[in-house]
Design a protein around this motif. Structure first.
Motif, PDB file in Angstrom:
ATOM      1  N   ASN A 138       0.825  -1.215   0.000  1.00 29.16           N
ATOM      2  CA  ASN A 138       0.000   0.000   0.000  1.00 29.16           C
ATOM      3  C   ASN A 138       0.857   1.264   0.000  1.00 29.16           C
ATOM      4  O   ASN A 138       0.582   2.220  -0.739  1.00 29.16           O
ATOM      5  N   ASP A 139       1.898   1.278   0.833  1.00 31.65           N
ATOM      6  CA  ASP A 139       2.770   2.452   0.888  1.00 31.65           C
ATOM      7  C   ASP A 139       3.553   2.615  -0.407  1.00 31.65           C
ATOM      8  O   ASP A 139       3.731   3.734  -0.910  1.00 31.65           O
ATOM      9  N   SER A 183       1.432  10.712   7.832  1.00 31.17           N
ATOM     10  CA  SER A 183       0.127  10.254   8.337  1.00 31.17           C
ATOM     11  C   SER A 183      -0.688   9.571   7.239  1.00 31.17           C
ATOM     12  O   SER A 183      -1.639   8.848   7.535  1.00 31.17           O
ATOM     13  N   ASP A 184      -0.318   9.799   5.968  1.00 35.53           N
ATOM     14  CA  ASP A 184      -1.007   9.149   4.852  1.00 35.53           C
ATOM     15  C   ASP A 184      -0.451   7.764   4.558  1.00 35.53           C
ATOM     16  O   ASP A 184      -0.969   7.062   3.680  1.00 35.53           O
ATOM     17  N   TYR A 185       0.605   7.386   5.258  1.00 34.58           N
ATOM     18  CA  TYR A 185       1.274   6.111   5.012  1.00 34.58           C
ATOM     19  C   TYR A 185       1.173   5.215   6.237  1.00 34.58           C
ATOM     20  O   TYR A 185       1.085   5.685   7.377  1.00 34.58           O
ATOM     21  N   GLU A 186       1.232   3.923   6.008  1.00 33.82           N
ATOM     22  CA  GLU A 186       1.094   2.962   7.096  1.00 33.82           C
ATOM     23  C   GLU A 186       2.415   2.725   7.821  1.00 33.82           C
ATOM     24  O   GLU A 186       2.435   2.527   9.045  1.00 33.82           O
ATOM     25  N   ASN A 187       3.536   2.757   7.080  1.00 32.23           N
ATOM     26  CA  ASN A 187       4.806   2.341   7.684  1.00 32.23           C
ATOM     27  C   ASN A 187       5.973   3.300   7.458  1.00 32.23           C
ATOM     28  O   ASN A 187       6.976   3.205   8.146  1.00 32.23           O
TER      29      ASN A 187
END
Length: 337
Positions: free
Chosen positions: A31-32, A91-95
């Motif tokens: 996803n990132d 903050s828009d990314y998971e990792n």
């Protein structure tokens, strides 16, 4: 031709810099990696759509019945400074996290040149017996480091006069393979001159036409043999489709003419990361990933063109400039009647 194909190949993948960081990007999770690649690639995808739509016309006058010409058209769409970077907000990314603790930072797009943006990813193998491996790497820069700030296209184009005031067009760039990359382009268009129906057409020194055109580009870049990421059949594949709706006006003089137009374009560019990948660190370390993600960018906008054309017997040449989200320059050499 080889240089043009190579530049196009870089643009429809994620440039050499992004390719060299694909293992790092996948370490952050699919996803990132997809989110970053979408923002990173957008100027290249959008610029390609604008460049592909240049060069469709050089006159508001349609060809006479059975009139034709064969043209070599070279285009460039220019990327401005606003499209050479974007703000990455963690903050828009998971990792993804910046090593210096920043929560947002300006980073390079495919046309940028911003160095030193280092991110860290905490590893998680998911298997107790296998230790996790953290990942730390610098985000990729772009073609700005090579002073490339335009998207080129080139093709052969043919025009043929049909019934009164109607001209059909076709363009073609043969699929050429070089350095494990291949790119091909084709398109079709139809132009109709409204002023051809006026009673005083022969006396009226201005031609006004409408044009509808479609262009398709597809390409791929195989980087399996680069040993950047362990795996097989690793490649980028791109498909770009565009439509142009254009109103055209020009003078109708024997030797030298000026022309202009107002149009609207729309296009979709899809880039797929294909193949098998075995990532060694980060949140998906020790996993095997097949065909990780697909990126789709859509763009549309209004454009205005102004140009000039010189006609000398069977030989003609034109040059024009287009004002749009991505300004463009087009040059054409034409042979025909």
């Amino acid at each position: 031709m080889k240089k043009l194909t190579l530049i196009l190949s870089l643009l429809i993948t994620t440039c050499v810099a992004a390719q060299q960081n694909i293992d790092n990007l996948l370490a952050a999770g699919i996803n990132d990696a997809q989110r970053f690649a979408t923002a990173y690639m957008r100027p290249a995808s959008d610029g390609l759509v604008y460049s592909m739509n240049n060069g469709w016309f050089n006159s508001g006058k349609a060809k006479k019945l059975f009139g034709f010409d064969i043209s070599l058209v070279i285009n460039g769409a220019f990327v401005n400074d606003d499209n050479k970077s974007f703000i990455l907000n963690t903050s828009d990314y998971e990792n993804l996290q910046f090593r210096d603790g920043s929560t947002s930072k300006e980073v390079a797009t495919a046309f940028g040149d911003i160095q030193g943006a280092v991110v860290v990813i905490e590893g998680d193998s998911g298997i107790p017996a296998i230790p996790s491996q953290d990942a730390e790497f610098e985000l990729p820069t772009g073609l700005g480091s090579s002073n490339i700030n335009f998207v080129p296209t080139a093709f052969l184009q043919a025009s043929f006069g049909l019934i009164k005031g109607t001209e059909i067009k076709a363009r073609f760039f043969p699929k050429v393979t070089t350095n494990d990359a291949d790119v091909g382009l084709y398109g079709f268009g139809i132009q109709h001159e409204f002023t051809s129906w006026l009673p005083a057409d022969k006396l009226f020194p201005v031609g006004i036409s409408g044009l509808i055109a479609y262009t398709h580009l597809d390409g791929s870049y195989d980087f399996t043999d680069t040993n950047i990421v362990d795996g097989e059949d690793q490649r980028f594949e791109n498909n770009t489709n565009t439509f142009l709706f254009q109103l055209i006006g020009s003078t109708k003089l024997p030797v030298f003419n000026v022309y202009g137009g107002l149009g609207y374009l729309t296009g979709t560019s899809t880039t797929d990361l294909k193949g098998t990948y075995r990532v060694q660190s980060g949140v998906i370390s020790q996993e095997t990933i097949i065909d990780p993600f697909s990126i789709e960018n859509k763009t549309s906008g209004v454009r205005a063109t102004i140009g000039a054309k010189l006609s000398l017997a069977f030989f003609k040449m034109n040059i024009d400039y287009t004002l749009a989200k991505y300004n463009g320059l087009s040059v054409g050499l034409h042979f025909g009647i």
